[in-house]
Structure formats: C-alpha cells, structure tokens
Design a protein around this motif. Structure first.
Motif, mmCIF file in Angstrom:
data_model
loop_
_atom_site.group_PDB
_atom_site.id
_atom_site.type_symbol
_atom_site.label_atom_id
_atom_site.label_comp_id
_atom_site.label_asym_id
_atom_site.label_seq_id
_atom_site.Cartn_x
_atom_site.Cartn_y
_atom_site.Cartn_z
ATOM 1 N N GLU A 21 166.561 29.778 -62.301
ATOM 2 C CA GLU A 21 166.276 28.840 -63.387
ATOM 3 C C GLU A 21 166.409 27.402 -62.889
ATOM 4 O O GLU A 21 165.649 26.517 -63.284
ATOM 5 C CB GLU A 21 167.227 29.095 -64.559
ATOM 6 N N ALA A 22 167.392 27.173 -61.999
ATOM 7 C CA ALA A 22 167.608 25.823 -61.457
ATOM 8 C C ALA A 22 166.395 25.355 -60.656
ATOM 9 O O ALA A 22 166.101 24.151 -60.605
ATOM 10 C CB ALA A 22 168.865 25.809 -60.591
ATOM 11 N N TRP B 159 171.217 27.988 -67.638
ATOM 12 C CA TRP B 159 170.718 28.739 -66.481
ATOM 13 C C TRP B 159 171.227 30.168 -66.485
ATOM 14 O O TRP B 159 170.513 31.097 -66.132
ATOM 15 C CB TRP B 159 171.132 28.037 -65.191
#
Length: 308
Positions: free
Chosen positions: A160-161, A124
C-alpha cells in the motif's frame, strides 16, 4: 426457575437475564447521579440499612459518570485518537477500520504529525493507501515513514505504501522502490512492476496512477437500495463523502470503491508535496542526482547513473 408451567434448574439464559436486569438497574441509578445537581448528596440503599455517600469527582481513580452512561468509550474523536496514540506507543496497536472511517469523516480536524503517522500506518495495514493522510505530512516525515515501512516488509503495509511512493518526485520514488529488491516476497516485487509507468511519468504521475489503479474508468458502488455509477472524471469530494458514509453505516462492499475515490479526490495532493526544502539524506545525495548506492532504475542489475 419457572419456565412456562415448569420449575427447573436455572440455566445460562437465566443467568444472562439476571445480569442484564441488574446492569440495567445500575445504569438507571447512575443516570440519577448524572442528572443530579453538583450540590446533591447521593444515598445508596441496600436492604433496610442505607449508607449515605458523597460522589467526589476529585477522588483518586474517579471515573467520569459520562463514560459509564455512553456506549462509546471516548467523548469525541480527539480523545479517541489520543488514546489510540498511547496504545500505539506502548503496544504497537493500530486503528481498526471503523476508527479509520471515523477519522476520515472528521479529517479536517486532524493535523498532529504523530496522529497522521498512526492513521497512515493503520490505513496501510487495512489495505488502504491513505492519500489524504500522506498529503498532510511534510516531505521529510513521509519519506522516513515510507522507508521504514518498505524496509520492514510486513505485508500488506509495504504494497500500500508503494502507491504513495510512486507519486513522489522521481529520485525519491526510485530510491524507495529499489528497497524492494531486498524483499524475499515475489508478490511484492510483482506488485512494484505494476507502478513502473508511474515512475517513468514526469508531470502526470497522478493521472498515470489513476489509469493504473482505476482501469474501468468508472466507480460502481452500493447506494440506498441499489447501486450508483460515476465516471472517474466526475468523482469529487461529494462522491467520496457518499461512499464514506456508506462504510460508516456498515456497507463493507464499498471498501474497494472507497480506495479508488480517495485516490481520485486526494491523490494529486501527494504529488504536490513540497520537496525543494528537504535536506539531503540517504534518499537523495544531492539535488537532481540519485545517491551512488541507489540505481535510478529498478532491478538488481541496474547501475548507478545520473537521473534525467
């Protein structure tokens, strides 16, 4: 120093050459030790007076000769990840891109939950969703990690998570996306809106996410002396391996394609994580319902209601 036909003061280049020559002699001598039998006695001679010594691998602070002879500081990936895990626990140091790609190339060997969490956090931080690592975590660990990272709000990890969170069952996904409302970052909230079609989807979350993140419906990447084009429906593990190999060779222009290839090949696995045995927590109050403090729709004015 003699420079061509002149005698001049030694300069930085001269010192660097002396250092390299001395280092080379040192490694040549160490190699003799490395190649010697376990019963051998080693004698180091400086000038006319040599001092006989025995190489004792059991001495406190002894360093394996192997580590002196190889340019890599670790013997294998397992040792490297063990060291990285210690660095994370002591100084919060994450893996760099080359380490991540190396881990992907040996991904079938990695199953430890702490290492998987480190890999996912590192991915991430390097603008990579890490679908493969997320799918190997159990539901409880993954939800907790997503919650921690999204709440921490340290760019770029939360964005990104969200790509992983969007693939979770609807109630979990909505609860995680609702955490974004506490973020002061407008860009974060704008990015979240991009995944609203995925949150609305039921049985086809993976397919909708592919449509959202791969609108061109084909991957184009550098391969050999030219480029290669593959339709999304034809992307498979062999494609992923080819792109990964190019990154290990230093072809950074394929980083974006790598993310898309990982989604297509491994994204579905995230949507198949087993949640039925997950104990009720802050994310879900009871099966089939959102907790009273978490709205089922994203937005500051949304009201808590039973999810459908």
């Amino acid at each position: 120093m003699r420079h061509s036909s002149k005698s001049e003061r030694a300069n930085r280049v001269d010192f660097e050459r002396w250092f390299e020559e001395r280092q080379q002699r040192l490694f040549e001598n160490v190699k003799l030790v490395f190649d010697a039998s376990p019963q051998a006695h080693i004698q180091i001679a400086e000038g006319p007076r040599g001092v006989p010594v025995r190489i004792d691998p059991d001495a406190p602070g002894a360093q394996p000769v192997y580590d002196l002879l190889t340019p890599e500081p670790f013997r294998d990936l397992r040792q490297e990840l063990t060291g990285a895990l210690k660095a994370w626990k002591t100084s919060r140091q994450l893996l760099n891109e080359p380490q991540l790609y190396k881990a992907y190339s040996n991904r079938s060997q990695i199953s430890d939950s702490e290492t998987l969490e480190l890999l996912l956090r590192s991915a991430w931080e390097r603008y990579t969703p890490g679908y493969y690592w997320a799918a190997k975590l159990d539901a409880q660990a993954l939800v907790q990690l997503l919650t921690d990272v999204i709440r921490a709000d340290h760019y770029p990890a939360p964005q990104e998570a969200l790509k992983i969170a969007a693939l979770l069952p609807r109630d979990y996904a909505k609860s995680l996306f609702y955490l974004i409302e506490a973020s002061p970052r407008k860009s974060f909230k704008k990015a979240a809106k991009k995944f609203e079609p995925v949150l609305r989807a039921r049985a086809k979350k993976y397919e909708v996410l592919v449509d959202v993140l791969c609108p061109g419906q084909r991957l184009i990447y550098s391969a050999g002396e030219g480029t290669k084009e593959v339709k999304i429906e034809a992307v498979n593990e062999a494609t992923f391996e080819e792109v990964l190999s190019s990154l290990l060779e230093g072809r950074k222009e394929n980083r974006g394609v790598f993310k898309a290839a990982e989604l297509v090949v491994y994204g579905r696995r995230v949507s198949l994580i087993e949640f039925s045995t997950l104990e009720a927590s802050g994310a879900i109050a009871e099966e089939g319902k959102a907790p009273a403090s978490v709205p089922t729709e994203i937005g500051p004015e949304s009201k808590p209601q039973t999810s459908d």
